[in-house]
Design an enzyme around this catalytic site. Sequence first.
Site, mmCIF file in Angstrom:
data_model
loop_
_atom_site.group_PDB
_atom_site.id
_atom_site.type_symbol
_atom_site.label_atom_id
_atom_site.label_comp_id
_atom_site.label_asym_id
_atom_site.label_seq_id
_atom_site.Cartn_x
_atom_site.Cartn_y
_atom_site.Cartn_z
ATOM 1 C CE LYS A 24 -2.281 -0.569 3.882
ATOM 2 N NZ LYS A 24 -1.901 -1.885 4.374
ATOM 3 N NE ARG A 34 -4.665 -0.899 9.352
ATOM 4 C CZ ARG A 34 -3.551 -0.351 8.862
ATOM 5 N NH1 ARG A 34 -3.562 0.876 8.416
ATOM 6 N NH2 ARG A 34 -2.450 -1.052 8.800
ATOM 7 N NE ARG A 54 7.613 -3.567 6.050
ATOM 8 C CZ ARG A 54 6.320 -3.354 5.823
ATOM 9 N NH1 ARG A 54 5.827 -3.379 4.601
ATOM 10 N NH2 ARG A 54 5.506 -3.178 6.828
ATOM 11 N NE ARG A 76 6.453 -0.529 10.713
ATOM 12 C CZ ARG A 76 5.476 -0.422 9.808
ATOM 13 N NH1 ARG A 76 5.699 0.205 8.673
ATOM 14 N NH2 ARG A 76 4.289 -0.963 10.011
ATOM 15 N NE ARG A 93 1.259 -4.699 11.028
ATOM 16 C CZ ARG A 93 2.303 -4.355 10.270
ATOM 17 N NH1 ARG A 93 3.487 -4.886 10.492
ATOM 18 N NH2 ARG A 93 2.151 -3.501 9.301
HETATM 19 P P1 AMP Z 1 0.686 0.583 8.738
HETATM 20 O O1 AMP Z 1 1.970 1.335 8.613
HETATM 21 O O2 AMP Z 1 -0.399 1.097 7.832
HETATM 22 O O3 AMP Z 1 0.863 -0.905 8.629
HETATM 23 O O4 AMP Z 1 0.145 0.851 10.231
HETATM 24 C C1 AMP Z 1 0.924 0.499 11.351
HETATM 25 C C2 AMP Z 1 0.059 0.400 12.598
HETATM 26 O O5 AMP Z 1 -0.574 1.663 12.856
HETATM 27 C C3 AMP Z 1 -1.093 -0.594 12.513
HETATM 28 O O6 AMP Z 1 -0.675 -1.913 12.809
HETATM 29 C C4 AMP Z 1 -2.037 -0.035 13.579
HETATM 30 O O7 AMP Z 1 -1.577 -0.329 14.893
HETATM 31 C C5 AMP Z 1 -1.883 1.459 13.380
HETATM 32 N N1 AMP Z 1 -2.868 1.980 12.405
HETATM 33 C C6 AMP Z 1 -2.617 2.521 11.167
HETATM 34 N N2 AMP Z 1 -3.753 2.914 10.575
HETATM 35 C C7 AMP Z 1 -4.756 2.618 11.434
HETATM 36 C C8 AMP Z 1 -6.166 2.757 11.390
HETATM 37 N N3 AMP Z 1 -6.794 3.282 10.327
HETATM 38 N N4 AMP Z 1 -6.881 2.321 12.471
HETATM 39 C C9 AMP Z 1 -6.281 1.791 13.539
HETATM 40 N N5 AMP Z 1 -4.960 1.622 13.647
HETATM 41 C C10 AMP Z 1 -4.189 2.024 12.618
#
Ligand code: AMP
Length: 215
Positions: free
Chosen positions: A8, A83, A122, A155, A166
């Site tokens: 993404k 989400r 990663r 990370r 996740r």
């Molecule tokens: P990402 O970098 O998009 O994988 O997001 C990393 C982490 O941020 C996720 O595993 C969630 O803990 C949090 N996060 C990101 N976007 C959202 C969202 N829309 N709702 C809830 N938690 C989020």
Amino acid sequence: MGPPGAGKGTQAKRLARRFGMRHLSSGDILRAAGNSGSALGRSLKSYMDAGELVPDEIVVEIMAKAISDAPAAQGLLLDGFPRTVPQAEALDRQLAQLGRPVEAVLVIEVPDELLVERISGRRSCPACGKVFHVGSLPPPPDGRCDACGAELVQRSDDTEPVVRERLAAYLRQTAPVIDYYANSGRLVIRTDGSAPPDEVTERVAAALEKLASKA
Ligand code: AMP
């Protein structure tokens, strides 16, 4: 939209550049807030480190501000938000007020096992955001970013057990958002994200060009 590791972030950055849209990544915005050192920051970080979603009220508030701060003339490309169905409903309410409805939902689909391999390999640069992969894009031997020199890290939410959590959270809470959009008549564009990144970009870009030419 798409599960963690679907690409993404990579695709969103490329498409935003190509179409002149503002890219808003909820993960980046929440990580920045999580590193602020405040009590809210510590709480955000604890959810993210566990691979759990941050509660809706907090995310909706933070993203509503980011959306309303974005220049009105620019298109918005939301990456990682919404989400959950309540987040999608809150977003619809805000966008209706702004007169800028969701025009298309892009979904990048990838099988789970490929996602686990992609994410747990990663290595990321905490300073400039550049991402490497131990298999397909090996980090330099000194373990430092070749763009800015900072020490690369895994990370904390990219380790295998957290990745599996996740993915489970995606299936439970995020997959229904795609149905929410499809059932309310929005255009949902699905792409196979196991293809090479350039191919995915071209396919999605072609779908967006088609959409733009109809507007
Ligand atoms: P990402 O970098 O998009 O994988 O997001 C990393 C982490 O941020 C996720 O595993 C969630 O803990 C949090 N996060 C990101 N976007 C959202 C969202 N829309 N709702 C809830 N938690 C989020």
